[in-house]
Design an enzyme around this catalytic site. Structure first.
Site, PDB file in Angstrom:
ATOM      1  CE1 TYR A 127       1.314   6.576   4.610  1.00  0.00           C
ATOM      2  CE2 TYR A 127       1.146   8.924   4.786  1.00  0.00           C
ATOM      3  CZ  TYR A 127       0.881   7.918   3.938  1.00  0.00           C
ATOM      4  OH  TYR A 127       1.042   7.900   2.642  1.00  0.00           O
ATOM      5  CE  LYS A 174      -1.360  -7.862  -0.459  1.00  0.00           C
ATOM      6  NZ  LYS A 174      -1.702  -8.359  -1.795  1.00  0.00           N
ATOM      7  CG  ASP A 207      -3.538  -7.098  -4.126  1.00  0.00           C
ATOM      8  OD1 ASP A 207      -4.467  -6.890  -3.322  1.00  0.00           O
ATOM      9  OD2 ASP A 207      -2.739  -7.992  -4.406  1.00  0.00           O
ATOM     10  CG  ASP A 231      -1.667   9.261   0.908  1.00  0.00           C
ATOM     11  OD1 ASP A 231      -2.128  10.284   0.262  1.00  0.00           O
ATOM     12  OD2 ASP A 231      -0.330   9.481   1.292  1.00  0.00           O
TER      13      ASP A 231
END
Ligand code: NAD
Length: 337
Positions: A127, A174, A207, A231
Site C-alpha cells: 500500500y 510469508k 495462508d 487488511d
C-alpha cells in the site's frame, strides 16, 4: 491533543447514516465535544476538491483525534484511496482492529470464544503506492518494508499487548517466499520479542493463519502483520464474530489518531437506513478510551452488549429486523440511567 474537539469525516455511502447514529449515542451518554466536520472521499471530490483536501489533514493534525466514516475508492484508475492518503499523510503507522465474540450474535462461529487484536502495519507494504507500468502489458507494484517502520510497529504492538493484559503476540508473514521484505519483518519481530520476554511470541505463515483462524481461532491473542495481510485477515476475523457491522478500528500515529470501522461505504445498502452503526460506535469507544474516558466507553459498551444479548432489536446484517434509527434508540435507552 484536545478532549474538547473531535474531527469528524462522515464519509460516503452509509457513512453519514452511521455517523449520525454514533454521534447521537455519544451525545446522549454525555460526550459532547465540538464536532469539527471535515471533507474527504467522494463527498470532497463532488465539491471539486481532492479526495483528501490539505485542510482536512491539517485540521486532524491540529485537533489530534478524528472519527471517520468509510470513504468510497474508485476501482482501478482515478482518485487514490482517501484512507491510504490520510494514514500516510498523518503517519498513522498502526491499525488496531479488535475482534471479539458478542453474546447473542448468531453465526457459524458463535460458539467459539474469539478475542483477537489485529495490529496491521498501515503505511508500508504493497500500500506504499509505488506502482508503475514499464510496458503496456506489464504492471508492477513495489512492496516496501523498512527496518524503522517494522521496529516501531512491533514496539507499539508489544506495549499495547502488555497494557491490555494480553499473553501472546503472533507475527503473520510469508517470509518463506518473500525472503527479503517479509524476511526483514520476521528478523525485526524476533528482535522486538527478545526485548519483551514477559510476553510469548511466535510466527505463522499467512495462508496457514487463515486456515487456523476458521478452525481454531481461540488459539490467537494478538496478531501483528504487514499492510495487505492485515487488511484481508481483519475482514476474515470480522466474519468470525458476526460480520463487518461489528468490527471497529483505530489508526494510531505518534501525535494523532483516526478511528474508523473496518468496513467500507457499503453502496449496496446506502441510503436505505438499515446499516449497522455498531462497528463505527465501537471505533468511537476506542476513541473514548484513547481520550481517557473509560467510564463512558464502558457504559456504552455495556449497553451494546445488552442489546445484542437481548436480540430483539438487531439490525438486518445480524439477522434482526431493526433499522439504524431503531437500533440507535435502543442502545441509547439502555445506556442512559
Ligand atoms: P464494504 O465493507 O463496504 O461492504 C461489504 C459488505 O458488507 C456489503 O454487503 C455491505 O452491505 C456489508 N456491510 C458493510 N458495512 C456494513 C454495516 N455497517 N452494516 C451492515 N452491512 C454492512 O466493502 P466493499 O463493498 O468492498 O467496498 C465499498 C467501498 O468502500 C469501496 O469503494 C471500498 O474501496 C471502500 N472501503 C472503504 C474503507 C474505509 O473507508 N475505511 C474500507 C473498506 C472499503
Amino acid at each position: 491533543m484536545s478532549g474538547e474537539r473531535v474531527a469528524v469525516i462522515p464519509g460516503d455511502g452509509i457513512g453519514p447514516e452511521i455517523m449520525d447514529a454514533t454521534i447521537g449515542i455519544l451525545e446522549a451518554t454525555g460526550f459532547k465535544p465540538e464536532w469539527v466536520y471535515l471533507d474527504a472521499g467522494l463527498a470532497a471530490i463532488e465539491k471539486g476538491k481532492e479526495a483528501v483536501p490539505k485542510e482536512t489533514i491539517e485540521a486532524i493534525r491540529q485537533i489530534g483525534v478524528a472519527l471517520k466514516g468509510p470513504t468510497t475508492t474508485p476501482k482501478g484508475g482515478g482518485h487514490s484511496s482517501a484512507n491510504v492518503t490520510i494514514r500516510k499523510a498523518l503517519d498513522l503507522f498502526a491499525n488496531v482492529r479488535p475482534v471479539k465474540t458478542l453474546p447473542g450474535v448468531q453465526g457459524p462461529f458463535a460458539h467459539m470464544d474469539v478475542d483477537i487484536i489485529i495490529v496491521r502495519e498501515n503505511t508500508e507494504g504493497l500500500y506504499a503506492g509505488i506502482e508503475y507500468q514499464p510496458h503496456p502489458d506489464v504492471a508492477q507494484s513495489i512492496k516496501v518494508v523498512t527496518r524503522q517502520g517494522s521496529h516501531r510497529l512491533f514496539k507499539y504492538t508489544f506495549d499495547m499487548a502488555r497494557k491490555q493484559g494480553r499473553k501472546r503476540v503472533t507475527l503473520v508473514h510469508k517470509a518463506n517466499i518473500m525472503k527479503l521484505s517479509d524476511g526483514l519483518l520476521l528478523e525485526e519481530f524476533y528482535k522486538a520479542a527478545e526485548e519483551n520476554t514477559d510476553l510469548e511470541s511466535n510466527d505463522v505463515l499467512v495462508d496457514n493463519c487463515c486456515m487456523q483462524l476458521v478452525t481454531r481461532p481461540q488459539q490467537f491473542d494478538v496478531l501483528v502483520t504487514e499492510n495487505l495481510y492485515g487488511d484481508i485477515i481483519s475482514d476474515l476475523c470480522a466474519g468470525l464474530v458476526g460480520g463487518l457491522g461489528l468490527a471497529p478500528g483505530a489508526n494510531i500515529g505518534t501525535d494523532c489518531a483516526v478511528f474508523e470501522a473496518v468496513h467500507g461505504s457499503a453502496p449496496d445498502i446506502a441510503g436505505k437506513g438499515v446499516a449497522n452503526p455498531t462497528a463505527l460506535l465501537l471505533s468511537a469507544l476506542l476513541m473514548l478510551r484513547y481520550l481517557g474516558r473509560h467510564e463512558q466507553a464502558d457504559r456504552i459498551l455495556g449497553s451494546v452488549l445488552r442489546v445484542c444479548k437481548d436480540g430483539k432489536c438487531l439490525t438486518m446484517d445480524l439477522g434482526g429486523k431493526a433499522n439504524t434509527k431503531e437500533y440507535t434508540r435502543e442502545v441509547i435507552s439502555c445506556s442512559t440511567p
